[in-house]
Scaffold this motif. Structure first.
Motif, PDB file in Angstrom:
ATOM      1  N   ASP A   1      23.916  -7.307  -0.708  1.00 61.36           N
ATOM      2  CA  ASP A   1      22.863  -6.517  -0.068  1.00 61.36           C
ATOM      3  C   ASP A   1      23.421  -5.176   0.382  1.00 61.36           C
ATOM      4  O   ASP A   1      24.630  -4.943   0.378  1.00 61.36           O
ATOM      5  CB  ASP A   1      22.270  -7.292   1.110  1.00 61.36           C
ATOM      6  CG  ASP A   1      23.333  -7.750   2.068  1.00 61.36           C
ATOM      7  OD1 ASP A   1      23.693  -6.973   2.969  1.00 61.36           O
ATOM      8  OD2 ASP A   1      23.826  -8.894   1.934  1.00 61.36           O
TER       9      ASP A   1
ATOM     10  N   CYS B   1      16.764  -4.725  -1.056  1.00 66.98           N
ATOM     11  CA  CYS B   1      15.651  -5.616  -1.389  1.00 66.98           C
ATOM     12  C   CYS B   1      14.300  -5.031  -0.977  1.00 66.98           C
ATOM     13  O   CYS B   1      13.251  -5.518  -1.367  1.00 66.98           O
ATOM     14  CB  CYS B   1      15.852  -6.978  -0.733  1.00 66.98           C
ATOM     15  SG  CYS B   1      15.837  -6.921   1.063  1.00 66.98           S
TER      16      CYS B   1
ATOM     17  N   ALA C   1      12.132  -2.321  -4.055  1.00 68.33           N
ATOM     18  CA  ALA C   1      12.253  -3.704  -4.525  1.00 68.33           C
ATOM     19  C   ALA C   1      12.165  -3.762  -6.052  1.00 68.33           C
ATOM     20  O   ALA C   1      12.922  -4.493  -6.693  1.00 68.33           O
ATOM     21  CB  ALA C   1      11.179  -4.568  -3.886  1.00 68.33           C
TER      22      ALA C   1
ATOM     23  N   CYS D   1      17.233 -10.572   3.562  1.00 59.26           N
ATOM     24  CA  CYS D   1      17.148 -10.372   2.109  1.00 59.26           C
ATOM     25  C   CYS D   1      16.726 -11.674   1.439  1.00 59.26           C
ATOM     26  O   CYS D   1      15.952 -11.683   0.479  1.00 59.26           O
ATOM     27  CB  CYS D   1      18.500  -9.947   1.540  1.00 59.26           C
ATOM     28  SG  CYS D   1      19.278  -8.626   2.466  1.00 59.26           S
TER      29      CYS D   1
ATOM     30  N   ILE E   1      13.454 -11.595  -0.889  1.00 62.25           N
ATOM     31  CA  ILE E   1      13.492 -11.753  -2.344  1.00 62.25           C
ATOM     32  C   ILE E   1      12.758 -13.036  -2.769  1.00 62.25           C
ATOM     33  O   ILE E   1      11.952 -13.002  -3.693  1.00 62.25           O
ATOM     34  CB  ILE E   1      14.954 -11.780  -2.845  1.00 62.25           C
ATOM     35  CG1 ILE E   1      15.609 -10.436  -2.547  1.00 62.25           C
ATOM     36  CG2 ILE E   1      15.002 -12.082  -4.339  1.00 62.25           C
ATOM     37  CD1 ILE E   1      17.086 -10.391  -2.855  1.00 62.25           C
TER      38      ILE E   1
ATOM     39  N   TRP F   1       8.789 -11.000  -2.278  1.00 60.62           N
ATOM     40  CA  TRP F   1       8.633 -10.335  -3.582  1.00 60.62           C
ATOM     41  C   TRP F   1       7.430 -10.895  -4.331  1.00 60.62           C
ATOM     42  O   TRP F   1       6.548 -10.124  -4.727  1.00 60.62           O
ATOM     43  CB  TRP F   1       9.915 -10.466  -4.414  1.00 60.62           C
ATOM     44  CG  TRP F   1      10.973  -9.455  -4.072  1.00 60.62           C
ATOM     45  CD1 TRP F   1      11.035  -8.690  -2.943  1.00 60.62           C
ATOM     46  CD2 TRP F   1      12.101  -9.100  -4.867  1.00 60.62           C
ATOM     47  NE1 TRP F   1      12.145  -7.890  -2.974  1.00 60.62           N
ATOM     48  CE2 TRP F   1      12.830  -8.117  -4.149  1.00 60.62           C
ATOM     49  CE3 TRP F   1      12.595  -9.513  -6.101  1.00 60.62           C
ATOM     50  CZ2 TRP F   1      14.004  -7.544  -4.633  1.00 60.62           C
ATOM     51  CZ3 TRP F   1      13.766  -8.955  -6.596  1.00 60.62           C
ATOM     52  CH2 TRP F   1      14.461  -7.969  -5.866  1.00 60.62           C
TER      53      TRP F   1
END
Lengths: 380, 380
Positions: free
Chosen positions: B151, B186, B203, B225, B229, B233
């Motif tokens: 990250d 992210c 992202a 993160c 993710i 996401w």
């Protein structure tokens, strides 16, 4: 008997189940998706404390015929003790009348109501007595005039009231949590002490002085004790509507206690329960025997019936799995009926608001716990 | 989203909010999220509430919601709408902080930024800033078993942590690939400050970079993160999952390291503090770091707070000094309440900015579990 348990839900019945399992040496994982109903509850417990005509029932054991649907009388008596011991272990002292009868504690609207177990911060008395209530402009959920009127009606005794101006940092957006956060600071505590000094002038010093339930989150007992000493009279709280500090304090202390004892407190949505354990929507598998404590008081959860059928409380539909993995996430039950256990306030079609208080939480968890112990001893 | 309008006004989100308790001017998640959404988005009103910027985006409100309202993500929309009412300097600063992977490329670390410049761009004068400690190696196995997500924080300020995490995976026999290969983020930092378009762009670019070095298992070193993710996401940013399995490094080690690995460690009689970050609680829950500590025979002691006040770059912003400090002091109060003897030598926390902040307020060195384990396995 398997050593691993998965408790689904982190409301009062979930944490109570976890505490009982922990005390017997099981490995416990709690998994929950959403908060649990603690912040909707002031922390008192009662059960069948009024009869069909809504008259107070002096002793919780007076309803033996109804109680026995759940537990034997002796199990009940030891159950209340278990509850009090668990609360004491997480740092919440409780009050209960010495004769095993109900205490009287006012509701949100000022009605003296019989309760069996009351947290130490909340006002409760064995017989009605006159009281002084102080509140501040800006605590909109507490209308002191109507509170006092209902208190007088239900107790036949006086409730002196004092309205005070809100503190300088107050804003109309303040909820009970803002007030409590303020009183947990040194500045807030100093303001409170000073304000009550003035508020108490001209009130009857023999009466207990009652405040809305916003007196801190972490430091409540310390603050109330300090005020009692300073004013030379009992200072306690009366409950407010949600978010209710009583339940929030219990929840936070209980969760901290359990995590410190090695319980995992996971966040996740359970999509499958079977004999192996549970599967979460993010793919995690948790091995263990499962207890569903998903009462869904708000309608956001699942109601689990005594016959082990599961109903979506929002739609009223039975929760079944189509068998098609594409249909996830919907809670699905695999294996046989022994693959999970069931506890919770809403279990068995119980409506706590109609049938009796939060004692159903205790009743359903204890019923499960005693039968589990029987199973363990039979297995030996 | 489906549940944007599903708020029941139960206030459970307010009960879970750490900022409500320390910031008397903060309107709270219910008012800033679902209530604002109803009036502003559904009824097309343009009004915003300036206190929305004081939200840390910890998402504990959203986790608490029984009706699955995306409370925090509605607040992010509110922040996005409010952005245009803020000063140019604040917007410029927020734009920079929303791209932490760019800041990492600057020749000096944030701790070396001249005070006069920091003040001019409204950076907090009382936060600890991270010194540069960049990653200096990159294993590239031909066929990796595991991808380790590097990250933005760890790439530039946590090189030691990444190295430790890789070393331990190597010890366990895994081939590790660091991904993405160049600096990326992210998108969590941009999302948290209400820069929704930036979040999506950042992202997406990271998603593309991850696709260039595909891995089936992606381990994360930062709880924020991890949740961003895996969960955000697909749900909020329209991106597919970049790997079949995405989980915290700690969870992987706890479930995959054999007994012989743990037998090399004997930390008996030591107490190790653990803080699962707010975003960690939301993403996965509490208990993995405690399990890791217990496997070394040391005694894990959870700190028992909701949010430490760092919240990524939240504490770096001058206008958040009071709230960040109040939460930092609550962490210290929680530590004092534990009254640990002897004093704990370390605190494990899976976020670099939280580690900095917790160290600043508690004086206990805070580090990622990977670095702690590495140091135990390589004394001196």
């Amino acid at each position: 008997m398997r050593r691993e348990w998965v408790v689904v839900g982190k409301g009062p019945s979930g944490l109570l189940s976890a505490s009982l399992l922990l005390s017997a040496g099981y490995d416990v994982t709690i998994v929950a998706h959403g908060q649990g109903s603690f912040p909707l509850w002031s922390g008192t417990l009662d059960f069948y404390s009024v009869d069909q005509q809504l008259r107070p029932v002096a002793h919780p054991g007076d309803h033996r015929d109804l109680l026995s649907r759940y537990l034997s009388y002796d199990q009940w008596l030891s159950g209340w003790d278990t509850w009090r011991q668990i609360l004491a272990s997480i740092g919440v002292e409780t009050q209960v009348d010495a004769m095993g009868a109900n205490l009287l504690s006012p509701t949100v609207t000022g009605v003296l109501y019989p309760r069996y177990v009351v947290p130490g911060w909340q006002y409760a008395c064995p017989v009605p007595e006159p009281v002084t209530v102080v509140s501040w402009h800006g605590i909109v959920d507490l209308d002191l005039e109507s509170w006092a009127a209902r208190y007088q009606l239900s107790s036949g005794l006086e409730a002196e009231i004092r309205y005070r101006p809100a503190p300088p940092s107050w804003s109309p957006r303040w909820t009970a949590l803002h007030w409590a956060g303020f009183f947990d600071t040194e500045v807030g505590m100093a303001w409170l002490e000073h304000d009550l000094d003035e508020a108490a002038v001209g009130t009857n010093a023999q009466y207990p002085l009652l405040l809305p339930q916003v007196i801190g989150i972490r430091g409540t007992e310390k603050i109330l004790n300090r005020l009692s000493l300073a004013l030379g009279r009992t200072v306690k709280e009366i409950p407010l509507v949600a978010p209710a500090l009583g339940g929030i304090r219990i929840q936070e202390r209980w969760q901290r206690f359990l995590v410190r004892q090695g319980v995992r407190l996971l966040t996740g949505e359970v999509i499958l329960v079977n004999n192996d354990g549970v599967k979460l929507a993010d793919g995690r598998m948790l091995a263990g025997r499962t207890v569903l404590a998903t009462g869904g008081v708000l309608g956001g959860g699942l109601r689990v019936n005594w016959d082990h059928t599961v109903v979506n409380t929002a739609t009223g539909e039975a929760v079944l799995w189509s068998g098609n993995p594409e249909d996830l996430p919907v809670l699905s039950i695999g294996g046989d009926s022994s693959s999970y256990d069931v506890v919770g306030r809403s279990s068995g079609n119980w409506n706590g608001d109609v049938h009796g208080g939060a004692g159903q939480t205790l009743a359903s968890v204890l019923k499960w716990w005693y039968s589990l112990q029987q199973e363990v001893s039979l297995a030996k | 989203m489906l549940n944007d309008d599903a708020c029941l006004k139960c206030s459970l989100c307010i009960a879970a909010c750490p900022i409500v308790r320390v910031d008397s001017a903060f309107s709270g998640p219910k008012a800033l999220g679902p209530e604002w959404w109803r009036s502003a988005v559904a009824d097309d009103l343009q009004e915003t509430d300036p206190s929305v910027d004081d939200c840390t985006f910890c998402q504990l409100c959203e986790e608490a919601c029984p009706a699955q309202v995306p409370v925090a993500h509605l607040i992010a929309q509110h922040k996005d709408r409010h952005r245009h009412h803020r000063s140019k300097v604040a917007r410029l600063r927020d734009f920079a902080l929303a791209h932490p992977h760019w800041i990492g490329r600057l020749p000096i670390g944030p701790d070396k930024v001249p005070r006069i410049f920091a003040k001019a761009v409204r950076l907090s004068g009382n936060a600890d800033y991270p010194p540069k400690s960049p990653l200096s190696f990159s294993p590239r196995p031909s066929v990796p078993d595991i991808g380790l997500f590097v990250d933005c924080f760890n790439r530039d300020y946590g090189g030691e942590t990444v190295q430790a995490a890789v070393w331990i995976l190597h010890q366990l026999g895994y081939r590790v690939q660091l991904v993405p290969e160049e600096a990326h983020c992210c998108g969590a930092a941009a999302y948290a400050s209400g820069r929704l378009k930036d979040a999506k762009d950042i992202a997406s670019s990271t998603y593309d970079a991850l696709k260039r070095t595909p891995v089936s298992t992606l381990l994360t070193l930062n709880a924020t993160c991890d949740g961003t993710i895996r969960d955000e996401w697909p749900r909020y940013l329209g991106l597919n999952s970049p790997a079949a399995v995405i989980m915290p490094w700690t969870d992987w080690i706890v479930s995959h390291a054999p007994q012989q690995f743990w037998q090399r460690l004997s930390e008996k009689d030591r107490k190790v503090l653990v803080h699962t970050t707010c975003r960690g609680k939301v993403a996965q829950g509490e208990g993995s770091m405690e399990q890791l500590v217990a496997l070394t025979s040391a005694m894990p002691v959870p700190l028992g707070i909701a949010c430490c006040g760092a919240a990524g770059s939240y504490a770096f912003k001058a206008e958040h000094e009071d709230a960040a400090q109040a939460l930092g002091k609550s962490a210290k109060a929680a530590l004092d309440e534990l009254d640990l003897v002897p004093e704990p030598e370390s605190m494990l926390v899976d976020s670099g900015t939280c580690a900095l902040h917790l160290h600043q307020y508690t004086d206990v060195p805070a580090l990622h579990p990977a670095l702690w384990l590495y140091k135990k396995l390589n004394p001196g």
